[in-house]
Design an enzyme around this catalytic site. Structure first.
Site, PDB file in Angstrom:
ATOM      1  CB  SER A 153      -0.929   0.013   1.219  1.00  0.00           C
ATOM      2  OG  SER A 153      -1.827  -1.071   1.181  1.00  0.00           O
ATOM      3  CG  ASP A 183      -8.350   2.105   2.675  1.00  0.00           C
ATOM      4  OD1 ASP A 183      -8.676   0.921   2.778  1.00  0.00           O
ATOM      5  OD2 ASP A 183      -7.326   2.489   2.093  1.00  0.00           O
ATOM      6  CD  GLU A 222       1.870  -0.079  13.120  1.00  0.00           C
ATOM      7  OE1 GLU A 222       1.332  -0.601  12.120  1.00  0.00           O
ATOM      8  OE2 GLU A 222       1.600  -0.419  14.308  1.00  0.00           O
TER       9      GLU A 222
END
Length: 590
Positions: free
Chosen positions: A313, A392, A334
């Site tokens: 993505s 999204d 993350e």
């Protein structure tokens, strides 16, 4: 007490000779004394023996050259008053250590090792377990994590207290070679650290049972002493007690490092040929960013890219395809990804870019903040920004990221509006000191700049102007194209507006904004795919706040977003060309 002297430490065998062991014990005692003198705290710490063994027997480094790239690395991830603050990385150290170890094993292919000392309180942090999983997955056998288990936290005992076997089982479950040791036993510490160096294809955890305030009568292992100052008279008495236990006056000189790190150059990375786009081409800036990273990787072989399981993505997969040996998959973690990137970038060993959805970077704000505090050169790329990502999930729409990064000291924020600007942003970030953030967008937008266009940090572009302009519209990214569409629509109604592309939100080109605002009647409209708070509008308002004749009207995304088609959402949330036209007309009427 034996004669003073300095001799080299020899960590070539598991157990040192008796004299060396005593010297190490005495060094630990001196560390405790220094701790008490420096802080007058009730607790002299619990890791003096661990530190003495590491720094004066196990680690290889040049004392006169602490930045030597061949030195072993030490990361302090807890509070110790006797260790220099330069290595202190409270509660976030293991991820940083993972980045250093990964760089040493896979990029430098060097002999240096990485040691990270953590408190047991820190082990409650989820990011620690992200780092444990990462190190195991990548077989970082040059990494040693030391858990200083003293059972006490700031205000109470910790849940596991001294249940050492639980820590051991947890580390082993994450795939680590694990040793349990009495953290007060210098000989045992020497043995386990030596054994750790023999282990291959696994990182090593050393779980050390320790006692806070060791050697202090009625304070050792006692609760409710954290941070409380000790009366000077009592501190002096304790120092005398510890001094009476010192038997030698020797120091140990660490062995020099193995000098096998490659010489590198990560400065002045140049764009070898202009961007390969034509005006009018349509491409999303986040895809252009992936292409630019791959191009940058060809320009310098120390460029590395990390991603958090979003490479298809963010388009970092393009870099992975062309430079697989320099791509680090950090999976859905993350916080650890940012810490690993910071570790990769320390000591100037790599040019690191970490990519993920901008909304996910918010989870790693503490790591980002610490990176800024320690002034590490790191580049973060946030994609899928704003409501323009469309269908999204709304949870993935980053509408707070500019506010977050604007609050980070000395952070450079790029917000490119087309593929040409994106490529320049990537190359500029690679050559910029400190932290950089590149905000990229999902929709395909037209290329508006020629390949020959030049870009500079802090320099905006005036891309539509005439002597008849009535208002200055300031935008970036997707909304710049809305501003251009609005300008086209207004020109058909004989209304001329000036359009500015910011390129960098921080530093902001205040001079260009102010001069153009004054040329257009002191009227500015800002439009952004971001919440009002902390975004472009507030940055521009702050920049012109001392100009009494300039008025700023802000268009930004209000409230909680929802899903839908990108063009519909831009209009629904008031940042489309139509809304810009309405705002221009309203401003001219007032």
């Amino acid at each position: 007490m034996a004669d003073a002297g300095v001799r080299s430490a020899m960590a070539d065998k598991a157990t040192p000779d008796a004299n060396t062991l005593q010297v190490l014990r005495d060094i630990a005692s001196r560390l405790r004394i220094n701790s008490i003198r420096a802080t007058c705290a009730s607790s002299s710490g619990s890791a003096a023996e661990i530190t003495a063994v590491l720094f004066f027997y196990i680690m290889r480094y040049k004392q006169t050259d602490p930045e030597n790239p061949d030195n072993d690395r030490f990361i302090l991830s807890k509070r110790l008053s006797f260790v220099g603050v330069a290595s202190e990385w409270l509660t976030r150290g293991l991820g940083l250590a993972c980045g250093m170890a990964y760089t040493g094993k896979y990029f430098d292919k060097a002999s240096y090792r990485v040691f990270c000392l953590m408190g047991d309180g820190e082990s409650l942090e989820g990011s620690v377990w992200e780092a444990l999983a990462f190190a195991s997955h990548y077989s970082l056998d040059n990494l040693v994590a030391i858990f200083d288990v003293n059972r006490l936290s700031h205000s109470s005992t910790l849940p596991l207290e001294h249940c050492i076997e639980v820590y051991q089982k947890r580390c082993e479950a994450f795939g680590w070679n694990t040793f349990v040791v009495d953290g007060r036993d210098v000989e045992a510490l020497c043995q386990v650290f030596w054994q750790a160096a023999q282990v291959k294809n696994k990182p090593t955890a050393v779980v050390a049972k320790t006692f806070k305030g060791r050697g202090i009568p009625s304070v050792e292992d006692a609760e409710n002493w954290y941070g409380k100052p000790m009366p000077k008279e009592r501190a002096d008495a304790i120092i005398k007690l510890i001094e009476s236990q010192i038997e030698t006056n020797e120091n140990l000189k660490p062995k020099p490092p193995v000098e096998d790190s490659p010489q590198i150059n990560i400065t002045d990375i140049e764009m070898t040929f202009p961007p390969a786009y034509e005006v009018g081409d349509k491409i999303a800036t986040q895809k252009a960013c992936g292409l630019a990273l791959a191009k940058l990787g060809h320009a310098n072989d120390r460029v590395v890219v990390l991603d958090g399981n979003t490479k298809n993505s963010t388009f970092s997969e393009i870099f992975k395809k062309e430079h697989p040996e320099r791509f680090i998959e950090c999976f859905t973690a993350e916080e650890n990804m940012v810490s690993v990137a910071l570790g990769c970038a320390t000591h100037g060993r790599t040019v690191a870019f970490a990519c993920t959805f901008a909304a996910f970077l918010i989870q790693a704000f503490d790591q980002i903040r610490m990176g800024a505090i320690f002034q590490i050169n790191i580049n973060l790329i946030g994609s899928h920004c704003g409501v323009s990502i469309g269908e999204d999930r709304r949870s993935q729409m980053a509408l707070e990221d500019l506010a977050m990064f604007r609050a980070v000291p000395d952070c450079t924020i790029f917000y490119p509006s087309d593929a040409i600007a994106t490529e320049h942003a990537v190359f500029l970030a690679a050559n910029t000191k400190g932290m950089c953030y590149i905000r990229t967008s999902w929709p395909e937008t037209a290329v508006i700049y020629t390949p020959q266009e030049s870009f500079e940090i802090g320099q905006a572009k005036v891309i539509r102007h005439s002597v008849n302009d009535k208002i200055t519209v300031v935008a970036a990214g997707v909304t710049l194209h809305e501003a251009l569409a609005a300008a086209d629509g207004l020109s058909k109604q004989d209304v001329s507006v000036r359009v500015i592309d910011l390129f960098t939100v921080k530093p902001l080109d205040a001079a260009t904004i102010i001069s153009n605002a004054k040329a257009t009647g002191g009227r500015i409209i800002t439009v952004e795919d971001h919440h009002l708070e902390g975004g472009i509008g507030e940055a521009v308002s702050a920049a012109v706040s001392m100009e009494p004749d300039i008025l700023v009207h802000q268009l930004a995304v209000p409230g909680v977003p929802r899903g839908g088609k990108p063009s519909e959402l831009l209009d629904t949330f008031g940042i489309s060309a139509r809304h810009i036209i309405v705002a221009v007309k309203c401003m001219l009427m007032n």
